[in-house]
Design a protein around this motif. Structure first.
Motif, PDB file in Angstrom:
ATOM      1  N   GLU A 106       0.737  -1.261  -0.097  1.00 24.23           N
ATOM      2  CA  GLU A 106       0.023  -0.144  -0.155  1.00 24.23           C
ATOM      3  C   GLU A 106       0.822   1.036  -0.002  1.00 24.23           C
ATOM      4  OE1 GLU A 106      -2.621  -0.214   3.382  1.00 24.23           O
ATOM      5  OE2 GLU A 106      -3.560  -2.155   2.706  1.00 24.23           O
ATOM      6  N   HIS A 115      -0.992  10.093   3.483  1.00 21.36           N
ATOM      7  CA  HIS A 115      -1.221   8.850   3.462  1.00 21.36           C
ATOM      8  C   HIS A 115       0.178   7.902   3.553  1.00 21.36           C
ATOM      9  CE1 HIS A 115      -3.127   5.404   0.985  1.00 21.36           C
ATOM     10  NE2 HIS A 115      -3.416   5.119   1.990  1.00 21.36           N
ATOM     11  N   ILE A 119       0.621   4.969   6.884  1.00 26.02           N
ATOM     12  CA  ILE A 119       1.142   3.715   6.350  1.00 26.02           C
ATOM     13  C   ILE A 119       2.317   3.326   7.227  1.00 26.02           C
ATOM     14  CG2 ILE A 119       1.591   2.041   4.775  1.00 26.02           C
ATOM     15  CD1 ILE A 119      -0.214   3.631   2.757  1.00 26.02           C
TER      16      ILE A 119
END
Length: 136
Positions: A106, A115, A119
């Motif tokens: 991801e 983002h 992660i």
């Protein structure tokens, strides 16, 4: 002094893991570890990957690993809705490594820095969970 008990439920999409009267629960809230007891102020908080420690009225404790989710806390009880949760005895190094692998995949597709950072935080938290519950 006798500690008051309250209702605690730990729920994952797969199943209800625990529904008991307990004296305290320590949860891995996003802002840090949080101890919940009877008469706690109403609170909602998100969870990071970590260990939930449940203390029963008889003094025994039990531990579960959660991989995100959120907690709904009321003076009369606490419901933990986990994205995924298992008893600490059911977690394997392979399970955690698979989750890290998926998260790394991801990471490559991350839409922006925010983002990507979230992660990377998740991967670091998985490492902490692994270090906490699995012998080196």
């Amino acid at each position: 002094m006798v500690m008051a008990d309250f209702n605690f439920e730990l729920v994952s999409p797969e199943r209800l893991l625990l529904s008991e009267s307990v004296s305290a629960v320590v949860i891995p809230a996003t802002e840090g570890e949080m101890t919940v007891m009877a008469n706690h102020a109403p609170t909602m908080t998100s969870l990071q990957p970590g260990v939930v420690t449940v203390k029963f009225a008889d003094g025994k404790t039990d531990r579960y690993v959660v991989f995100g989710g959120f907690a709904d806390i009321l003076p009369t009880g606490c419901t933990l809705l986990a994205e995924s949760a298992v008893h600490v005895d059911e977690v394997s190094r392979d399970d955690i490594l698979k989750r890290v692998e998926v998260a790394r995949g991801e990471l490559e597709a991350a839409l922006n820095d925010e983002h990507r950072a979230s992660i990377e935080r998740y991967i670091a938290q998985l490492g902490t969970v692994q270090g906490t519950i699995l012998p080196a």
